[in-house]
Design a protein around this motif. Structure first.
Motif, PDB file in Angstrom:
ATOM      1  N   MET A   1       0.856  -1.190   0.000  1.00 45.06           N
ATOM      2  CA  MET A   1       0.000   0.000   0.000  1.00 45.06           C
ATOM      3  C   MET A   1       0.891   1.239   0.000  1.00 45.06           C
ATOM      4  N   SER A   2       0.772   2.068  -1.016  1.00 47.92           N
ATOM      5  CA  SER A   2       1.630   3.244  -1.128  1.00 47.92           C
ATOM      6  C   SER A   2       1.024   4.421  -0.383  1.00 47.92           C
ATOM      7  N   GLY A   3       1.848   5.417  -0.074  1.00 47.06           N
ATOM      8  CA  GLY A   3       1.390   6.641   0.550  1.00 47.06           C
ATOM      9  C   GLY A   3       1.132   6.549   2.028  1.00 47.06           C
ATOM     10  N   ILE A   4       1.656   5.511   2.678  1.00 46.12           N
ATOM     11  CA  ILE A   4       1.461   5.400   4.123  1.00 46.12           C
ATOM     12  C   ILE A   4       2.736   5.835   4.842  1.00 46.12           C
ATOM     13  N   ASP A   5       2.560   6.306   6.087  1.00 47.10           N
ATOM     14  CA  ASP A   5       3.700   6.751   6.901  1.00 47.10           C
ATOM     15  C   ASP A   5       4.202   5.642   7.820  1.00 47.10           C
ATOM     16  N   ALA A   6       3.334   4.686   8.112  1.00 48.57           N
ATOM     17  CA  ALA A   6       3.711   3.530   8.940  1.00 48.57           C
ATOM     18  C   ALA A   6       2.651   2.461   8.752  1.00 48.57           C
ATOM     19  N   ASP A   7       3.023   1.211   8.995  1.00 48.49           N
ATOM     20  CA  ASP A   7       2.016   0.155   8.914  1.00 48.49           C
ATOM     21  C   ASP A   7       0.891   0.404   9.914  1.00 48.49           C
ATOM     22  N   VAL A   8       1.279   0.797  11.129  1.00 51.60           N
ATOM     23  CA  VAL A   8       0.287   0.977  12.198  1.00 51.60           C
ATOM     24  C   VAL A   8       0.580   2.269  12.950  1.00 51.60           C
ATOM     25  N   ILE A   9      -0.473   3.026  13.214  1.00 56.38           N
ATOM     26  CA  ILE A   9      -0.381   4.178  14.117  1.00 56.38           C
ATOM     27  C   ILE A   9      -0.999   3.761  15.446  1.00 56.38           C
ATOM     28  N   VAL A  10      -0.273   3.994  16.527  1.00 57.59           N
ATOM     29  CA  VAL A  10      -0.792   3.751  17.866  1.00 57.59           C
ATOM     30  C   VAL A  10      -1.003   5.103  18.540  1.00 57.59           C
ATOM     31  N   VAL A  11      -2.232   5.380  18.928  1.00 57.51           N
ATOM     32  CA  VAL A  11      -2.558   6.648  19.575  1.00 57.51           C
ATOM     33  C   VAL A  11      -2.488   6.453  21.083  1.00 57.51           C
ATOM     34  N   GLY A  12      -1.435   6.978  21.697  1.00 59.74           N
ATOM     35  CA  GLY A  12      -1.273   6.867  23.138  1.00 59.74           C
ATOM     36  C   GLY A  12      -0.082   6.008  23.530  1.00 59.74           C
ATOM     37  N   ALA A  13       0.813   6.579  24.337  1.00 59.47           N
ATOM     38  CA  ALA A  13       1.992   5.853  24.820  1.00 59.47           C
ATOM     39  C   ALA A  13       1.839   5.493  26.287  1.00 59.47           C
ATOM     40  N   GLY A  14       0.616   5.057  26.637  1.00 58.55           N
ATOM     41  CA  GLY A  14       0.419   4.470  27.955  1.00 58.55           C
ATOM     42  C   GLY A  14       0.861   3.021  27.958  1.00 58.55           C
ATOM     43  N   ILE A  15       0.515   2.306  28.992  1.00 61.95           N
ATOM     44  CA  ILE A  15       0.984   0.929  29.136  1.00 61.95           C
ATOM     45  C   ILE A  15       0.466   0.052  27.999  1.00 61.95           C
ATOM     46  N   ALA A  16      -0.809   0.169  27.661  1.00 57.93           N
ATOM     47  CA  ALA A  16      -1.372  -0.648  26.589  1.00 57.93           C
ATOM     48  C   ALA A  16      -0.755  -0.291  25.244  1.00 57.93           C
ATOM     49  N   GLY A  17      -0.607   1.014  24.982  1.00 66.11           N
ATOM     50  CA  GLY A  17      -0.043   1.440  23.703  1.00 66.11           C
ATOM     51  C   GLY A  17       1.398   1.009  23.521  1.00 66.11           C
ATOM     52  N   LEU A  18       2.184   1.103  24.580  1.00 65.67           N
ATOM     53  CA  LEU A  18       3.590   0.703  24.494  1.00 65.67           C
ATOM     54  C   LEU A  18       3.720  -0.806  24.299  1.00 65.67           C
ATOM     55  N   ARG A  19       2.899  -1.577  25.012  1.00 63.56           N
ATOM     56  CA  ARG A  19       2.952  -3.032  24.829  1.00 63.56           C
ATOM     57  C   ARG A  19       2.520  -3.412  23.414  1.00 63.56           C
ATOM     58  N   CYS A  20       1.484  -2.749  22.897  1.00 67.45           N
ATOM     59  CA  CYS A  20       1.011  -3.016  21.540  1.00 67.45           C
ATOM     60  C   CYS A  20       2.104  -2.697  20.524  1.00 67.45           C
ATOM     61  N   ALA A  21       2.755  -1.545  20.688  1.00 68.51           N
ATOM     62  CA  ALA A  21       3.803  -1.141  19.753  1.00 68.51           C
ATOM     63  C   ALA A  21       4.948  -2.145  19.746  1.00 68.51           C
ATOM     64  N   ALA A  22       5.350  -2.605  20.930  1.00 69.16           N
ATOM     65  CA  ALA A  22       6.442  -3.577  21.011  1.00 69.16           C
ATOM     66  C   ALA A  22       6.063  -4.876  20.316  1.00 69.16           C
ATOM     67  N   ALA A  23       4.824  -5.339  20.525  1.00 69.26           N
ATOM     68  CA  ALA A  23       4.385  -6.591  19.906  1.00 69.26           C
ATOM     69  C   ALA A  23       4.283  -6.453  18.389  1.00 69.26           C
ATOM     70  N   LEU A  24       3.856  -5.303  17.907  1.00 66.08           N
ATOM     71  CA  LEU A  24       3.779  -5.081  16.463  1.00 66.08           C
ATOM     72  C   LEU A  24       5.175  -5.065  15.833  1.00 66.08           C
ATOM     73  N   ARG A  25       6.117  -4.419  16.512  1.00 66.45           N
ATOM     74  CA  ARG A  25       7.493  -4.374  15.986  1.00 66.45           C
ATOM     75  C   ARG A  25       8.066  -5.783  15.873  1.00 66.45           C
ATOM     76  N   LEU A  26       7.801  -6.606  16.879  1.00 65.19           N
ATOM     77  CA  LEU A  26       8.310  -7.981  16.838  1.00 65.19           C
ATOM     78  C   LEU A  26       7.696  -8.788  15.702  1.00 65.19           C
ATOM     79  N   ARG A  27       6.550  -8.339  15.211  1.00 65.72           N
ATOM     80  CA  ARG A  27       5.921  -8.998  14.063  1.00 65.72           C
ATOM     81  C   ARG A  27       6.428  -8.447  12.738  1.00 65.72           C
ATOM     82  N   GLY A  28       7.400  -7.529  12.816  1.00 61.65           N
ATOM     83  CA  GLY A  28       7.996  -6.993  11.606  1.00 61.65           C
ATOM     84  C   GLY A  28       7.250  -5.833  10.987  1.00 61.65           C
ATOM     85  N   LEU A  29       6.336  -5.215  11.733  1.00 64.89           N
ATOM     86  CA  LEU A  29       5.553  -4.097  11.214  1.00 64.89           C
ATOM     87  C   LEU A  29       6.166  -2.775  11.668  1.00 64.89           C
TER      88      LEU A  29
END
Length: 416
Positions: free
Chosen positions: A1-29
């Motif tokens: 998909m062209s024209g995207i800035d990132a595979d996933v945007i996570v809104v919020g760097a609280g505990i849930a957002g940080l855990r989600c971001a780490a898990a997504l990175r480990l999936r190669g996203l």
């Protein structure tokens, strides 16, 4: 998909957002986290004022949480634990200690005297407490599938009445649940009880912010701080618009804010939230004490603790830091005169000379967990819009961490 800035945007760097971001990175996203505040953590923050570490609300980290064991380096946090028990203070100011004899064997005689003195060992109430607590130590799946009711109603059904309820369990749980009326889900409260039975909670010696910062470091993703999201557009190529007018595009968006902001950004219904106020005092005239104190006769102060005795890093050398927590509703915080009067009794000394370092009024302290609420709720609220947060699981650090991992798994399936 062209024209995207990132595979996933996570809104919020609280505990849930940080855990989600780490898990997504480990999936190669590729992940971009957008955080409105200048630091990570969401509701788990620490203000350093005149050398005192004042968490935004009285918060504890329970090392028994399965998600904490998997995703947090507890040893690196230098966790300092509180006394395993409470001191119950009566209307005359007498403090009676109820301590776990396996952790504090020298306090066993005092604990037995206190239990008889307060009237905690009435047979019918003890039998009711045992019937209430037993499911908490069984399989979690069985507990999750059990019928649910309001905590107060279940206690009534089981005959759990008298001082054991009114002087120990209710005062202690009021601060944990931000609930002074007992209308929280009994099934959820039993999970809370389970976590306390398995381990003694504590705080990092550098404050709860150290926990948030560790999660942010280990997430290994780009976090844009001081970036408030004002609008989310769902669809095959979702995007978010920030307060400065920038538009960021992605393949999916995870809303990892508290439940109130999540509802406003998504238009989807979420849980309302309960409030707490936490007062932080520079105290004097106290002997070192690591036990939580509760009132056995009611009052606005649901708990108080000498934080600098639990964790020396919370105060400058030679100084004493005391927290006091009260419930917060639409009427506003409790008057300082009333808080001080109750602290005089709870600590057995005058607090007239105690300086208020700060008071945190946290109107969104915890999501409500009403009877019948599933322990896990759906995450996907749009075509490519997913929730993460403790309002999707249990209102706890465990719930926030688990929901973050669940959200990452859901997103991965959506954009596969």
């Amino acid at each position: 998909m062209s024209g995207i800035d990132a595979d996933v945007i996570v809104v919020g760097a609280g505990i849930a957002g940080l855990r989600c971001a780490a898990a997504l990175r480990l999936r190669g996203l590729s992940v971009r986290v957008l955080e409105a505040d200048a630091v990570p953590g969401g509701r788990i923050r620490t203000d350093v004022i005149d050398g005192f570490r004042c968490d935004r609300g009285f918060q504890l980290l329970n090392p028994s949480y399965p998600a904490v064991k998997r995703h947090v380096d507890v040893d690196a946090l230098d966790l300092r634990v509180a006394g395993r028990g409470v001191r119950i203070v009566d209307d005359s100011g007498d403090a009676r200690t109820i301590a776990d004899p396996t952790r504090h064997p020298r306090l066993l005689p005092e604990t037995v005297r206190s239990a008889f003195g307060v009237g905690l060992l009435r047979p019918l109430a003890v039998a009711g407490a045992v019937r209430w607590a037993v499911p908490a130590v069984g399989p979690v799946r069985r507990l999750a599938a059990a019928p649910d009711a309001a905590l107060a109603d279940d206690w009534d059904r089981l005959g759990l009445r008298g001082p054991l309820r009114d002087s120990l369990l209710a005062p202690f749980l009021s601060g944990v649940l931000a609930d002074g009326v007992g209308d929280t889900s009994d099934r959820y409260v039993r999970l809370v009880l389970r976590s306390f039975l398995l381990a003694t909670p504590g705080v990092p010696n550098a404050g709860m912010q150290a926990f948030s910062e560790q999660l942010a470091r280990t997430a290994g993703v780009d976090i844009a701080y001081s970036t408030r999201v004002e609008e989310i557009s769902d669809g095959a190529c979702p995007s978010v618009r920030t307060a400065d007018g920038a538009v960021v595009r992605s393949r999916a968006v995870v809303v990892a804010t508290d439940s109130v902001d999540a509802a406003a950004l998504s238009g989807s219904a979420t849980s309302p939230m309960r409030g707490l106020s936490t007062w932080w005092f520079e105290a004097d005239g106290l002997a070192s004490d690591t036990f939580l104190r509760v009132s056995g006769v009611g009052g606005v102060v649901v708990n108080t603790a000498e934080m600098s005795s639990i964790a020396t890093g919370y105060a400058p050398p030679g100084k004493t830091l005391v927290q006091a927590t009260t419930l917060l509703d639409d009427t506003g915080p409790a008057p300082e005169t009333q808080v001080r009067a109750e602290l005089d009794r709870l600590w057995g000394t005058t607090t007239a000379s105690w300086r208020v370092i700060t008071r945190h009024d946290i109107r969104r302290a915890l999501p409500r967990q009403e009877p019948g609420t599933p322990l896990r709720r759906p995450l996907q609220v749009g075509e490519r819009l997913v929730f993460a947060g403790d309002h999707r699981d249990t209102p706890s650090i465990q719930g926030a961490l688990v929901s973050g991992g669940r959200a990452a798994a859901r997103v991965a399936r959506l954009i596969a």
